[in-house]
Design a protein around this motif. Structure first.
Motif, PDB file in Angstrom:
ATOM      1  N   GLN A  84      13.132  -7.170  10.618  1.00  0.00           N
ATOM      2  CA  GLN A  84      12.100  -6.213  10.214  1.00  0.00           C
ATOM      3  C   GLN A  84      11.602  -5.450  11.440  1.00  0.00           C
ATOM      4  N   LEU A  85      11.500  -4.126  11.264  1.00  0.00           N
ATOM      5  CA  LEU A  85      10.970  -3.265  12.334  1.00  0.00           C
ATOM      6  C   LEU A  85       9.572  -2.795  11.944  1.00  0.00           C
ATOM      7  N   VAL A  86       8.638  -2.877  12.885  1.00  0.00           N
ATOM      8  CA  VAL A  86       7.309  -2.292  12.694  1.00  0.00           C
ATOM      9  C   VAL A  86       7.210  -1.096  13.633  1.00  0.00           C
ATOM     10  N   VAL A  87       7.033   0.099  13.046  1.00  0.00           N
ATOM     11  CA  VAL A  87       7.032   1.309  13.865  1.00  0.00           C
ATOM     12  C   VAL A  87       5.731   1.418  14.657  1.00  0.00           C
ATOM     13  N   GLN A  88       5.740   2.350  15.608  1.00  0.00           N
ATOM     14  CA  GLN A  88       4.621   2.428  16.549  1.00  0.00           C
ATOM     15  C   GLN A  88       3.307   2.826  15.864  1.00  0.00           C
ATOM     16  N   ASP A  89       3.382   3.823  14.983  1.00  0.00           N
ATOM     17  CA  ASP A  89       2.152   4.331  14.374  1.00  0.00           C
ATOM     18  C   ASP A  89       1.943   3.655  13.023  1.00  0.00           C
ATOM     19  N   PRO A  90       0.870   2.842  12.875  1.00  0.00           N
ATOM     20  CA  PRO A  90       0.695   2.112  11.610  1.00  0.00           C
ATOM     21  C   PRO A  90       0.578   3.053  10.414  1.00  0.00           C
ATOM     22  N   ASP A  91       0.129   4.298  10.666  1.00  0.00           N
ATOM     23  CA  ASP A  91      -0.014   5.230   9.541  1.00  0.00           C
ATOM     24  C   ASP A  91       1.334   5.677   8.987  1.00  0.00           C
ATOM     25  N   ASP A  92       2.414   5.438   9.754  1.00  0.00           N
ATOM     26  CA  ASP A  92       3.759   5.714   9.228  1.00  0.00           C
ATOM     27  C   ASP A  92       4.263   4.549   8.381  1.00  0.00           C
ATOM     28  N   GLN A  93       3.525   3.432   8.394  1.00  0.00           N
ATOM     29  CA  GLN A  93       4.006   2.233   7.708  1.00  0.00           C
ATOM     30  C   GLN A  93       3.136   1.870   6.507  1.00  0.00           C
ATOM     31  N   LEU A  94       1.807   2.054   6.657  1.00  0.00           N
ATOM     32  CA  LEU A  94       0.892   1.659   5.582  1.00  0.00           C
ATOM     33  C   LEU A  94       0.831   2.770   4.554  1.00  0.00           C
ATOM     34  N   PHE A  95       0.926   2.410   3.283  1.00  0.00           N
ATOM     35  CA  PHE A  95       0.850   3.465   2.273  1.00  0.00           C
ATOM     36  C   PHE A  95       0.078   3.036   1.033  1.00  0.00           C
ATOM     37  N   ALA A  96      -0.111   1.723   0.837  1.00  0.00           N
ATOM     38  CA  ALA A  96      -0.785   1.271  -0.389  1.00  0.00           C
ATOM     39  C   ALA A  96      -2.302   1.371  -0.215  1.00  0.00           C
ATOM     40  N   ALA A  97      -3.020   1.230  -1.340  1.00  0.00           N
ATOM     41  CA  ALA A  97      -4.467   1.442  -1.307  1.00  0.00           C
ATOM     42  C   ALA A  97      -5.204   0.341  -0.551  1.00  0.00           C
ATOM     43  N   SER A  98      -4.790  -0.912  -0.727  1.00  0.00           N
ATOM     44  CA  SER A  98      -5.497  -2.006  -0.050  1.00  0.00           C
ATOM     45  C   SER A  98      -4.529  -2.782   0.842  1.00  0.00           C
ATOM     46  N   VAL A  99      -5.114  -3.578   1.734  1.00  0.00           N
ATOM     47  CA  VAL A  99      -4.295  -4.390   2.640  1.00  0.00           C
ATOM     48  C   VAL A  99      -3.399  -5.326   1.829  1.00  0.00           C
ATOM     49  N   GLU A 100      -3.977  -5.981   0.844  1.00  0.00           N
ATOM     50  CA  GLU A 100      -3.181  -6.933   0.054  1.00  0.00           C
ATOM     51  C   GLU A 100      -2.010  -6.230  -0.645  1.00  0.00           C
ATOM     52  N   GLN A 101      -2.295  -5.078  -1.231  1.00  0.00           N
ATOM     53  CA  GLN A 101      -1.214  -4.349  -1.926  1.00  0.00           C
ATOM     54  C   GLN A 101      -0.108  -3.964  -0.947  1.00  0.00           C
ATOM     55  N   ASP A 102      -0.530  -3.535   0.240  1.00  0.00           N
ATOM     56  CA  ASP A 102       0.464  -3.109   1.226  1.00  0.00           C
ATOM     57  C   ASP A 102       1.340  -4.276   1.672  1.00  0.00           C
ATOM     58  N   VAL A 103       0.681  -5.397   1.988  1.00  0.00           N
ATOM     59  CA  VAL A 103       1.421  -6.547   2.527  1.00  0.00           C
ATOM     60  C   VAL A 103       2.307  -7.170   1.445  1.00  0.00           C
ATOM     61  N   SER A 104       1.894  -7.051   0.179  1.00  0.00           N
ATOM     62  CA  SER A 104       2.692  -7.669  -0.887  1.00  0.00           C
ATOM     63  C   SER A 104       3.867  -6.782  -1.326  1.00  0.00           C
ATOM     64  N   PHE A 105       3.879  -5.514  -0.896  1.00  0.00           N
ATOM     65  CA  PHE A 105       4.904  -4.588  -1.383  1.00  0.00           C
ATOM     66  C   PHE A 105       6.335  -5.098  -1.117  1.00  0.00           C
ATOM     67  N   GLY A 106       6.594  -5.509   0.126  1.00  0.00           N
ATOM     68  CA  GLY A 106       7.960  -5.933   0.494  1.00  0.00           C
ATOM     69  C   GLY A 106       8.432  -7.123  -0.323  1.00  0.00           C
ATOM     70  N   PRO A 107       7.640  -8.237  -0.345  1.00  0.00           N
ATOM     71  CA  PRO A 107       8.067  -9.397  -1.133  1.00  0.00           C
ATOM     72  C   PRO A 107       8.208  -9.082  -2.627  1.00  0.00           C
ATOM     73  N   MET A 108       7.322  -8.211  -3.167  1.00  0.00           N
ATOM     74  CA  MET A 108       7.446  -7.849  -4.587  1.00  0.00           C
ATOM     75  C   MET A 108       8.735  -7.077  -4.828  1.00  0.00           C
ATOM     76  N   ASN A 109       9.032  -6.181  -3.886  1.00  0.00           N
ATOM     77  CA  ASN A 109      10.232  -5.365  -3.983  1.00  0.00           C
ATOM     78  C   ASN A 109      11.509  -6.209  -3.923  1.00  0.00           C
ATOM     79  N   MET A 110      11.389  -7.384  -3.265  1.00  0.00           N
ATOM     80  CA  MET A 110      12.535  -8.300  -3.200  1.00  0.00           C
ATOM     81  C   MET A 110      12.716  -9.042  -4.523  1.00  0.00           C
ATOM     82  N   GLY A 111      11.749  -8.867  -5.438  1.00  0.00           N
ATOM     83  CA  GLY A 111      11.850  -9.529  -6.740  1.00  0.00           C
ATOM     84  C   GLY A 111      11.432 -10.988  -6.709  1.00  0.00           C
ATOM     85  N   LEU A 112      10.627 -11.363  -5.722  1.00  0.00           N
ATOM     86  CA  LEU A 112      10.202 -12.765  -5.637  1.00  0.00           C
ATOM     87  C   LEU A 112       9.175 -13.067  -6.734  1.00  0.00           C
ATOM     88  N   PRO A 113       9.114 -14.325  -7.184  1.00  0.00           N
ATOM     89  CA  PRO A 113       8.121 -14.699  -8.192  1.00  0.00           C
ATOM     90  C   PRO A 113       6.691 -14.495  -7.651  1.00  0.00           C
TER      91      PRO A 113
END
Ligand SMILES: Nc1ncnc2c1ncn2[C@@H]1O[C@H](COP(=O)(O)OP(=O)(O)OP(=O)(O)O)[C@@H](O)[C@H]1O
Length: 277
Positions: A84-113
């Protein structure tokens, strides 16, 4: 040394531009803290994007666990569960409304329970010490908090290799220490961490290995050795690190035995000096 991910004979040129990188044989070894250094425009971000699959090497290849990575959907999905790469500017990475939604995006996208997603988010928020920010809108976070939220999003993917582009840039000293503590926790939990930085002192203090991008290619080796080499640092447009310079000064005055490591920080020097003749 097992290389988890590596580039073999790799090069890259952006459209209509000259080659930024060429003839790169370089990999990330399991369990080592690796730092990438080089002047602005030397190709650090390009190298990290090649290693994490965002760019396709041409010529050359990317390998994961020794097998060539196909830059198709299946190959890149497999790669991203490991790297996993984290780019320099967090504003290029964060896009969801809340921290929880943002952090959960990747695992949800992987189809995890749902339970697994929740556990990964809890663990990533705790690792970055931002559990209290779980419900906060991402656009209301401070810069340092946004940096940590962006890293938490990558950590929630449970990668074996976490690559960070200038993670400490723009952080105050306390923010830097908090981030380094978080990275130390991730490392002791088994994550291999790579970071690009312009801070040679931080690199000396933090890294096991260094890759220094110079006009004549990438020099790779133990961070303590490479970053004590004034010629190499000059060729890479970097200034000399504080601790090797102080150690050389003390050795020249017989205040430090030839092979003894010098003080690593100004605070360590201050604590060490009173006991000296
Ligand atoms: N999308 C792009 N299109 C064209 N050229 C690019 C693109 N991205 C980077 N470059 C060029 O590639 C070269 C390497 O850029 P890169 O961002 O990899 O360097 P860097 O070492 O990360 O720099 P910095 O320390 O400034 O972040 C630079 O000359 C840059 O202008």
């Amino acid at each position: 040394m097992t290389r988890l991910v590596e580039l073999v004979g790799a090069g890259y040129a952006y459209e209509d531009g000259p080659a930024v990188l060429s003839g790169v044989d370089f990999g990330i070894a399991a369990g080592r803290a690796l730092v990438l250094l080089g002047r602005n425009g030397s190709g650090k971000t390009t190298l990290m994007r090649l290693l994490s699959g965002g760019l396709k090497p041409g010529p050359g290849e990317l390998r994961l666990d020794g097998a060539v990575v196909a830059h198709d959907r299946a190959g890149l999905t497999r790669l991203r569960t490991s790297v996993q790469l984290v780019v320099q500017d967090p504003d290029d990475q964060l896009f969801a409304a809340s921290v929880e939604q943002d952090v959960s995006f990747g695992p949800m996208n992987m189809g995890l329970p749902a339970g697994e997603v929740r556990a990964r988010v809890d663990s990533a928020l705790a690792a970055l010490d931002i559990t209290a920010l779980r419900d906060r809108p991402t656009h209301l976070l401070s810069y340092g908090q946004r940096k940590r939220a962006a890293i938490a999003g990558a950590v929630a993917m449970a990668p074996r290799v976490l690559i960070l582009d200038e993670p400490t840039a723009g952080l105050d000293p306390e923010g830097q220490e908090r981030l380094l503590d978080a990275l130390a926790g991730l490392r002791s939990a088994g994550t291999t961490v790579v970071m690009a930085t312009h801070d040679v002192d931080l690199a000396v203090r933090w890294a096991d290995d260094a890759a220094v991008l110079t006009p004549s290619g990438i020099r790779f080796g133990p961070a303590g050795t490479l970053l004590s080499d004034p010629e190499l640092l000059v060729s890479a447009g970097l200034r000399q690190a504080w601790s090797p310079a102080v150690a050389a000064f003390l050795r020249a005055r017989d205040l430090l035995a030839g092979d003894a490591p010098g003080p690593r920080t100004p605070e360590a020097l201050a604590a060490w000096a009173p006991g000296r003749p």
